[in-house]
Design an enzyme around this catalytic site. Structure first.
Site, short mmCIF file in Angstrom:
data_model
loop_
_atom_site.label_atom_id
_atom_site.label_comp_id
_atom_site.label_asym_id
_atom_site.label_seq_id
_atom_site.Cartn_x
_atom_site.Cartn_y
_atom_site.Cartn_z
N HIS A 82 10.30 1.66 -2.55
CA HIS A 82 9.76 1.00 -1.26
C HIS A 82 10.93 0.50 -0.50
CE1 HIS A 82 7.25 -0.90 1.72
NE2 HIS A 82 8.01 -1.85 1.57
N ASP A 161 -4.95 -6.63 3.16
CA ASP A 161 -3.30 -6.78 3.24
C ASP A 161 -3.57 -6.07 5.12
OD1 ASP A 161 -0.62 -6.94 3.84
OD2 ASP A 161 -0.86 -4.94 3.96
N ARG A 168 -1.60 -11.35 11.63
CA ARG A 168 -0.17 -11.87 11.55
C ARG A 168 0.59 -11.37 12.89
NH1 ARG A 168 1.80 -10.07 6.29
NH2 ARG A 168 3.75 -11.01 7.01
N SER A 183 2.47 -9.00 1.07
CA SER A 183 1.87 -8.00 1.60
C SER A 183 2.44 -6.67 1.01
CB SER A 183 2.17 -8.14 3.15
OG SER A 183 1.99 -7.03 3.98
N LYS A 187 0.28 -3.78 -1.71
CA LYS A 187 -0.04 -2.28 -1.52
C LYS A 187 0.94 -1.36 -2.76
CE LYS A 187 1.60 -3.25 2.52
NZ LYS A 187 1.85 -3.23 3.84
N1 URA Z 1 5.91 -4.59 5.64
C1 URA Z 1 4.79 -4.91 5.34
O1 URA Z 1 4.08 -4.12 4.73
N2 URA Z 1 4.26 -6.28 5.49
C2 URA Z 1 4.87 -7.20 5.98
O2 URA Z 1 4.23 -8.35 6.00
C3 URA Z 1 6.13 -6.91 6.47
C4 URA Z 1 6.48 -5.60 6.32
#
Ligand code: URA
Length: 434
Positions: A82, A161, A168, A183, A187
């Site tokens: 990621h 999320d 947010r 967050s 995932k």
């Molecule tokens: N990318 C994400 O998936 N979540 C965040 O909070 C910031 C960047």
């Protein structure tokens, strides 16, 4: 349990228990807790923070708010990667076939671009007929047969999320370490890999503007992964200028193909080799990171990494011929060149401005519904530390609309800074967190 008590507790700087965190995540997903109360809690977390245990509990609550992907039908140790996002970041396009060519199963979920950063799925759609809208069964079948598949993120993955991120975004509570770490990791963990390699970007074009903040975020994410018994590490890499020289969807695909062919820009190649070495080592295909690196270098020079990329494109509806002959990929009709008006050195390139220039050309989205132009983009002939003679090409813009190109040209001109004196090159790998 009352939501108002949880908000008050965090507002007063106390830590939340696992039960309280589960309560607000479950209540929010079910629609029993309103946006205004969750917004207030996000703001309290933004100011008072969360410790590592609270962050891990929040991650777990979000992870189990939906389905965890079952990858048990895939043989072997699955390693996911990621990136926290940057400009010109086509790492996944190079890295995934490169490691898959050594027998590391790649089962990856990717996203689309939004704002000034691009997305892997958009880039891949430069190939005619290519699709990431495949079923879970097809996804698993492809990984088991050719060793690699990439699909779009399913709606059921960490739904909490999705809701929280949208909230947010409009309440100025995105840039908090614990909230970002939970967050991303919710995932990643929901996507079911056995190991995770993180590329945490640091610099003007990244969420984290300083190396200290990027390292702190990396430590939080690695801690969450380890608590979930998933082997996790992070590379802190430079985003004080775009990665590679190409920015824009089909242009990035061409640069990725060059890199897979053993050519391509040094920084992109180096970052892919660094991240890839950990992926191959984690998967047990090499006895050390150093050995993994030399195996990967071999795959780039012997054509196997590129061949794996062609297998992957073909398996998901594209044509392998386009991988070997990129002339038919989307191409813009017009170009405009920025040149150096004196002898000088490039002292900085604001990544965000380059990303915005690509967006202005039509290569990015302002909102999720926007249709993007895959052909447009920017080629950076000169990067930080490189010498320019008067009249040298600094950057070329490729577009299809003169008005859009006017705006983008202004943005690219302001992205660059020059110095009369020599400037040292940016350090690409700024740290490793294990
Ligand atoms: N990318 C994400 O998936 N979540 C965040 O909070 C910031 C960047």
């Amino acid at each position: 349990m009352l939501m108002v008590d949880i908000i008050r507790k965090k507002r007063d700087g106390q830590r939340l228990t696992k039960e309280e965190i589960d309560f607000f995540i479950n209540g929010y997903v079910k629609g029993n807790i309103p946006d205004y109360q969750v917004s207030a809690l996000m703001m309290a977390i933004y100011f008072k923070g969360m410790d590592d245990e609270e962050t891990a509990d929040l991650t777990k609550a979000m992870l189990y708010s939906g389905e965890k992907l079952d990858l048990s039908a895939i043989k072997g140790f699955k390693v996911d990667k990621h990136s926290t996002g940057g400009v010109g970041d086509k790492t996944s396009l190079v890295l995934t076939p490169m490691v898959a060519s050594l027998g590391v199963p790649v089962a990856k979920m990717s996203g689309r671009g939004l704002g000034h950063t691009g997305g892997t799925i958009d880039k891949l759609e430069s190939f005619k007929g290519f699709s990431t809208s495949i079923t879970n069964e097809q996804f698993i079948h492809n990984v088991n047969t050719i060793g690699i598949s990439i699909m779009g993120q399913t709606k059921d993955l960490a739904p909490a999320d999705k809701l929280l991120y949208a909230l947010r975004d409009v309440t100025a509570t995105v840039d908090n370490m614990s909230l970002i770490a939970s967050s991303i990791m919710s995932k990643k963990l929901a996507a079911g890999a056995d190991g995770i390699v993180l590329d945490v970007k640091s610099g003007s074009g990244a969420f984290m503007k300083t190396d200290e903040d990027a390292t702190l975020l990396a430590k939080k994410m690695v801690d969450i992964g380890k608590r979930a018994n998933v082997r996790t590490m992070a590379v802190i890499s430079d985003m004080d200028q775009p990665l590679g020289r190409a920015v824009g969807n089909s242009m990035e695909v061409k640069e990725a193909i060059k890199t897979l062919s053993g050519e391509g820009p040094d920084d992109l190649r180096e970052l892919c080799l660094t991240l890839g070495s950990y992926m191959v080592w984690f998967a047990g295909k090499a006895g050390s990171c150093e050995e993994a690196r030399s195996l990967l270098e071999e795959q780039l020079s012997n054509g196997k990494a590129l061949e794996k990329f062609a297998d992957f494109i073909e398996a998901q509806g594209g044509s392998r011929e386009e991988v070997y002959n990129t002339d038919t990929l989307p191409k813009a009709s017009k170009s405009r060149i920025l040149t150096a008006d004196k002898d000088c050195y490039v002292s900085s390139i604001m990544s965000e401005d380059v990303g915005v220039a690509s967006l202005l050309l039509g290569g990015g989205r302002r909102s999720k519904e926007d249709v993007i132009d895959l052909s447009v983009g920017i080629y950076l002939h000169k990067k930080v530390g490189e010498k320019c003679a008067k009249g040298d090409k600094v950057a070329t813009l490729y577009g299809n609309d003169e008005t859009k190109m006017d705006e983008a040209f202004k943005r690219i001109s302001q992205a660059y800074d020059f110095s009369d004196d020599p400037v040292s090159k940016n350090k690409l790998i700024k740290g490793i967190v294990e």
